[in-house]
Scaffold this motif. Structure first.
Motif, PDB file in Angstrom:
ATOM      1  N   LYS A  30       0.820  -1.222   0.000  1.00  0.00           N
ATOM      2  CA  LYS A  30       0.000   0.000   0.000  1.00  0.00           C
ATOM      3  C   LYS A  30       0.848   1.263   0.000  1.00  0.00           C
ATOM      4  O   LYS A  30       0.470   2.259  -0.601  1.00  0.00           O
ATOM      5  N   VAL A  31       1.987   1.206   0.683  1.00  0.00           N
ATOM      6  CA  VAL A  31       2.838   2.399   0.745  1.00  0.00           C
ATOM      7  C   VAL A  31       3.916   2.397  -0.342  1.00  0.00           C
ATOM      8  O   VAL A  31       4.776   3.283  -0.373  1.00  0.00           O
ATOM      9  N   GLY A  32       3.879   1.403  -1.244  1.00  0.00           N
ATOM     10  CA  GLY A  32       4.810   1.366  -2.372  1.00  0.00           C
ATOM     11  C   GLY A  32       6.238   1.057  -1.990  1.00  0.00           C
ATOM     12  O   GLY A  32       7.172   1.630  -2.554  1.00  0.00           O
ATOM     13  N   HIS A  33       6.422   0.130  -1.071  1.00  0.00           N
ATOM     14  CA  HIS A  33       7.758  -0.191  -0.583  1.00  0.00           C
ATOM     15  C   HIS A  33       7.929  -1.716  -0.561  1.00  0.00           C
ATOM     16  O   HIS A  33       7.012  -2.443  -0.212  1.00  0.00           O
ATOM     17  N   ASP A  34       9.116  -2.204  -0.931  1.00  0.00           N
ATOM     18  CA  ASP A  34       9.425  -3.622  -0.836  1.00  0.00           C
ATOM     19  C   ASP A  34       9.651  -4.010   0.619  1.00  0.00           C
ATOM     20  O   ASP A  34      10.047  -3.180   1.440  1.00  0.00           O
ATOM     21  N   THR A  35       9.426  -5.282   0.908  1.00  0.00           N
ATOM     22  CA  THR A  35       9.728  -5.826   2.229  1.00  0.00           C
ATOM     23  C   THR A  35      10.126  -7.287   2.091  1.00  0.00           C
ATOM     24  O   THR A  35       9.726  -7.957   1.140  1.00  0.00           O
ATOM     25  N   PHE A  36      10.900  -7.756   3.009  1.00  0.00           N
ATOM     26  CA  PHE A  36      11.331  -9.147   3.030  1.00  0.00           C
ATOM     27  C   PHE A  36      10.327 -10.038   3.764  1.00  0.00           C
ATOM     28  O   PHE A  36      10.250 -11.226   3.518  1.00  0.00           O
ATOM     29  N   PHE A  37       9.537  -9.459   4.675  1.00  0.00           N
ATOM     30  CA  PHE A  37       8.618 -10.209   5.518  1.00  0.00           C
ATOM     31  C   PHE A  37       7.173  -9.890   5.159  1.00  0.00           C
ATOM     32  O   PHE A  37       6.633  -8.867   5.584  1.00  0.00           O
ATOM     33  N   PRO A  38       6.495 -10.755   4.397  1.00  0.00           N
ATOM     34  CA  PRO A  38       5.098 -10.489   4.050  1.00  0.00           C
ATOM     35  C   PRO A  38       4.161 -10.655   5.237  1.00  0.00           C
ATOM     36  O   PRO A  38       3.094 -10.049   5.269  1.00  0.00           O
ATOM     37  N   GLU A  39       4.548 -11.467   6.199  1.00  0.00           N
ATOM     38  CA  GLU A  39       3.792 -11.646   7.443  1.00  0.00           C
ATOM     39  C   GLU A  39       4.782 -11.819   8.583  1.00  0.00           C
ATOM     40  O   GLU A  39       5.854 -12.395   8.391  1.00  0.00           O
ATOM     41  N   ILE A  40       4.381 -11.335   9.747  1.00  0.00           N
ATOM     42  CA  ILE A  40       5.210 -11.535  10.930  1.00  0.00           C
ATOM     43  C   ILE A  40       4.339 -12.175  12.001  1.00  0.00           C
ATOM     44  O   ILE A  40       3.495 -11.511  12.602  1.00  0.00           O
ATOM     45  N   PRO A  41       4.519 -13.495  12.220  1.00  0.00           N
ATOM     46  CA  PRO A  41       3.770 -14.158  13.293  1.00  0.00           C
ATOM     47  C   PRO A  41       4.523 -14.033  14.620  1.00  0.00           C
ATOM     48  O   PRO A  41       5.747 -14.216  14.664  1.00  0.00           O
TER      49      PRO A  41
END
Length: 133
Positions: free
Chosen positions: A93-104
């Motif tokens: 949504k904020v237009g940024h890449d991330t390595f963690f799609p979910e954090i349990p």
């Protein structure tokens, strides 16, 4: 006698208020920007047998918080719980890449009279959490 009765009623009212308070809250702070992370979906599950049972979900507010994540109609019981922060959706949504799609985050409730607060310190390629208050 009247004083004892009034004291008993007052104490019962106070303990009822404490029991009515939601036992679980979360907070997400974006370490990259230094501001709270609004709009992150968070789910809550309870470990039962070999599976996780969905209990509820919420979305962080403008302060990055969900003050009442535990469903009010359920009894708060001892056991293992998991909150899952849907960080991939947030970063898309904020237009940024991330390595963690979910954090349990899995945690254990031993004392149901206590409040449990799970803060998440978030960046695109790392995170940290701890038991808050």
């Amino acid at each position: 006698m009247l004083k004892k009765t009034l004291l008993a009623i007052s104490l019962a009212s106070l303990s009822g208020l404490a029991m009515a308070a939601n036992p679980l809250s979360v907070h997400v702070l974006n370490l990259e920007t230094g501001v709270p992370s609004a709009g992150i979906e968070v789910t809550l599950e309870q470990h039962q047998g070999n599976q996780w049972q969905a209990l509820g979900k919420g979305v962080t507010n403008d302060q990055g918080r969900i003050a009442e994540l535990f469903p009010q109609q359920r009894q708060f019981a001892a056991g293992e719980y998991r909150v899952v922060f849907k960080t991939g959706d947030y970063y898309r949504k904020v237009g940024h890449d991330t390595f963690f799609p979910e954090i349990p985050v899995i945690f254990e409730v031993k004392n149901t009279e206590q409040h449990y607060h799970i803060p998440l310190l978030l960046s695109p390629y790392g995170f940290s959490t701890y038991r808050g208050s």
